[in-house]
Design an enzyme around this catalytic site. Sequence first.
Site, PDB file in Angstrom:
ATOM      1  N   HIS A  84      50.378  32.401  65.972  1.00  8.39           N
ATOM      2  CA  HIS A  84      50.233  33.008  67.296  1.00  8.39           C
ATOM      3  C   HIS A  84      51.213  32.390  68.279  1.00  8.39           C
ATOM      4  O   HIS A  84      51.597  31.221  68.147  1.00  8.39           O
ATOM      5  CB  HIS A  84      48.794  32.890  67.808  1.00  8.39           C
ATOM      6  CG  HIS A  84      48.318  31.501  68.083  1.00  8.39           C
ATOM      7  ND1 HIS A  84      48.466  30.885  69.314  1.00  8.39           N
ATOM      8  CD2 HIS A  84      47.673  30.597  67.301  1.00  8.39           C
ATOM      9  CE1 HIS A  84      47.933  29.676  69.271  1.00  8.39           C
ATOM     10  NE2 HIS A  84      47.449  29.467  68.059  1.00  8.39           N
ATOM     11  N   ASP A  86      50.797  32.508  71.814  1.00  8.29           N
ATOM     12  CA  ASP A  86      50.267  32.098  73.115  1.00  8.29           C
ATOM     13  C   ASP A  86      49.854  30.637  73.109  1.00  8.29           C
ATOM     14  O   ASP A  86      49.613  30.045  72.053  1.00  8.29           O
ATOM     15  CB  ASP A  86      49.098  32.982  73.538  1.00  8.29           C
ATOM     16  CG  ASP A  86      47.880  32.839  72.634  1.00  8.29           C
ATOM     17  OD1 ASP A  86      48.067  32.833  71.398  1.00  8.29           O
ATOM     18  OD2 ASP A  86      46.751  32.750  73.146  1.00  8.29           O
ATOM     19  N   ASP A 147      50.794  24.142  69.310  1.00 14.10           N
ATOM     20  CA  ASP A 147      49.771  25.123  68.956  1.00 14.10           C
ATOM     21  C   ASP A 147      50.102  26.410  69.700  1.00 14.10           C
ATOM     22  O   ASP A 147      49.722  26.583  70.839  1.00 14.10           O
ATOM     23  CB  ASP A 147      48.393  24.583  69.361  1.00 14.10           C
ATOM     24  CG  ASP A 147      47.258  25.512  69.020  1.00 14.10           C
ATOM     25  OD1 ASP A 147      47.478  26.489  68.283  1.00 14.10           O
ATOM     26  OD2 ASP A 147      46.143  25.276  69.517  1.00 14.10           O
ATOM     27  N   GLU A 181      45.602  34.415  70.672  1.00 12.83           N
ATOM     28  CA  GLU A 181      44.649  33.697  69.825  1.00 12.83           C
ATOM     29  C   GLU A 181      43.790  32.757  70.648  1.00 12.83           C
ATOM     30  O   GLU A 181      42.592  32.599  70.380  1.00 12.83           O
ATOM     31  CB  GLU A 181      45.409  32.917  68.744  1.00 12.83           C
ATOM     32  CG  GLU A 181      44.524  32.321  67.655  1.00 12.83           C
ATOM     33  CD  GLU A 181      44.058  30.888  67.929  1.00 12.83           C
ATOM     34  OE1 GLU A 181      43.268  30.363  67.134  1.00 12.83           O
ATOM     35  OE2 GLU A 181      44.495  30.309  68.957  1.00 12.83           O
ATOM     36  N   GLU A 182      44.392  32.157  71.651  1.00 10.44           N
ATOM     37  CA  GLU A 182      43.678  31.140  72.429  1.00 10.44           C
ATOM     38  C   GLU A 182      42.535  31.720  73.265  1.00 10.44           C
ATOM     39  O   GLU A 182      41.617  30.993  73.646  1.00 10.44           O
ATOM     40  CB  GLU A 182      44.653  30.383  73.335  1.00 10.44           C
ATOM     41  CG  GLU A 182      45.733  29.600  72.602  1.00 10.44           C
ATOM     42  CD  GLU A 182      45.200  28.424  71.795  1.00 10.44           C
ATOM     43  OE1 GLU A 182      43.986  28.162  71.854  1.00 10.44           O
ATOM     44  OE2 GLU A 182      46.004  27.774  71.100  1.00 10.44           O
ATOM     45  N   ASP A 204      48.521  27.326  61.535  1.00 12.83           N
ATOM     46  CA  ASP A 204      47.977  27.067  62.867  1.00 12.83           C
ATOM     47  C   ASP A 204      47.104  25.807  62.879  1.00 12.83           C
ATOM     48  O   ASP A 204      46.295  25.615  63.774  1.00 12.83           O
ATOM     49  CB  ASP A 204      47.158  28.293  63.317  1.00 12.83           C
ATOM     50  CG  ASP A 204      46.714  28.226  64.768  1.00 12.83           C
ATOM     51  OD1 ASP A 204      47.353  27.488  65.540  1.00 12.83           O
ATOM     52  OD2 ASP A 204      45.736  28.910  65.123  1.00 12.83           O
ATOM     53  N   HIS A 386      46.360  21.408  73.244  1.00 10.13           N
ATOM     54  CA  HIS A 386      45.754  22.007  74.447  1.00 10.13           C
ATOM     55  C   HIS A 386      45.840  21.122  75.685  1.00 10.13           C
ATOM     56  O   HIS A 386      45.121  21.349  76.648  1.00 10.13           O
ATOM     57  CB  HIS A 386      44.290  22.415  74.229  1.00 10.13           C
ATOM     58  CG  HIS A 386      44.099  23.503  73.234  1.00 10.13           C
ATOM     59  ND1 HIS A 386      42.897  24.150  73.071  1.00 10.13           N
ATOM     60  CD2 HIS A 386      44.950  24.073  72.352  1.00 10.13           C
ATOM     61  CE1 HIS A 386      43.010  25.067  72.120  1.00 10.13           C
ATOM     62  NE2 HIS A 386      44.258  25.026  71.667  1.00 10.13           N
TER      63      HIS A 386
END
Length: 413
Positions: A84, A86, A147, A181-182, A204, A386
């Site tokens: 992903h 994002d 990520d 995805e997030e 991921d 994150h």
Amino acid sequence: MAKYENLVTRFLKYVKTETRSNEDSTTIPSTQTQVEFIKGLANELKGLGLQNVHISDESGYVFATLPSNLEDDANTKVVGFISHVDTADFNAHNVQPQIVENYDGESDIKLDEAGNFVLTTAEFPNLRNYKGHDLITTDGSTLLGADDKSGVAEIMSAMEYLQAHPEIKHGEIKVGFGPDEEIGTGADNFNVEDFGADIAYTVDGGPLGELEYETFNAAQAKLTFKGKDVHTGTAKNVMVNAIQLAINYQNSLPADEVPEKTEGREGFFHLFKFDGSVEEAHTTYIIRDHDRKHFEERKQLMLDIAERMNTELGEERVVIDLQDQYYNMREVLEKDMTAVDIAKEAMEDLGITPEIYPVRGGTDGSKISFMGLPTPNLFAGGENMHGRYEYVSTQVMEKATDVILEIVKLLAK
């Protein structure tokens, strides 16, 4: 010279482009920055010579195909690799990655010039695993975006390597890069038939060796608490404080079943958003559990608390909207462990010890597996994802790319 000469350069370029998703958006993808980034990836895939490169209006994914170079691939599974684009809900504007070469495995890493944000082995003991590695960190003001832009870079670099080395035999390979995805919606409209793979992998995961095929079952609950606001001087037996209702609801949930007090296969309730006034308050929870039965019990408890409060109040002042998000993909994968077994074999062939344990989270593969395409998760290298303390080892990124290629080779045998 590095085996994958463009891997790190590619990654650094990717993370400097903001692609933060937005859960309040109604568009697909949720942000225009993701739209533009995915268009750029489509052009890059075309430049590498992949075929049938197209972006789905329905899902926002870009799909591409690397054709087989086998004389006979009738019995070779078509494999897909997915990441992903994002990034999570943390500042991702003006990412300035820093490279710490040949890290000694002990020293503190100062992220910003003022020293307000420091990576220390005391707080982040995993740093000790990276003695001799080159680490890419943030400057303390943003997340990094490993990520999952590390996964994007690794898949792209693996395809580039295969194109440059036609002597490596492989079957047909599918590539998918997608949005959101997030915020948990990225794979909602993933088209398995259009993708065209027999087995797939999300790239991921986190540190070296991670191989995941067990995720949480997940739901989200949005609650509205309806109060009655009157002057505080005449409030007795009249005022209903919506904020207090929200507090009472929260206090009715098990105090120890929260993320900060659970681990392993222990589930939780997580209150992560609150706003309100006396007149009306809103809370948002996520509910997580690996066990489907316990998951359903958690959801029922939230419904029961709302019902009980309304009964005690004599009217409906607590409204709950409860929606499932994804399920534990182990339910699908344990019926056919081919994808997991091949990934394990690939890692072992490369001298990497597979680290298999339940994910305290989910991946796009959770949803895609339930669509009929078994999709476990491979490590991509990121640590402390994150947030501002995120980092990734370039050597682990190279290993992740090695694993992609080894899976391809094993399937071609």
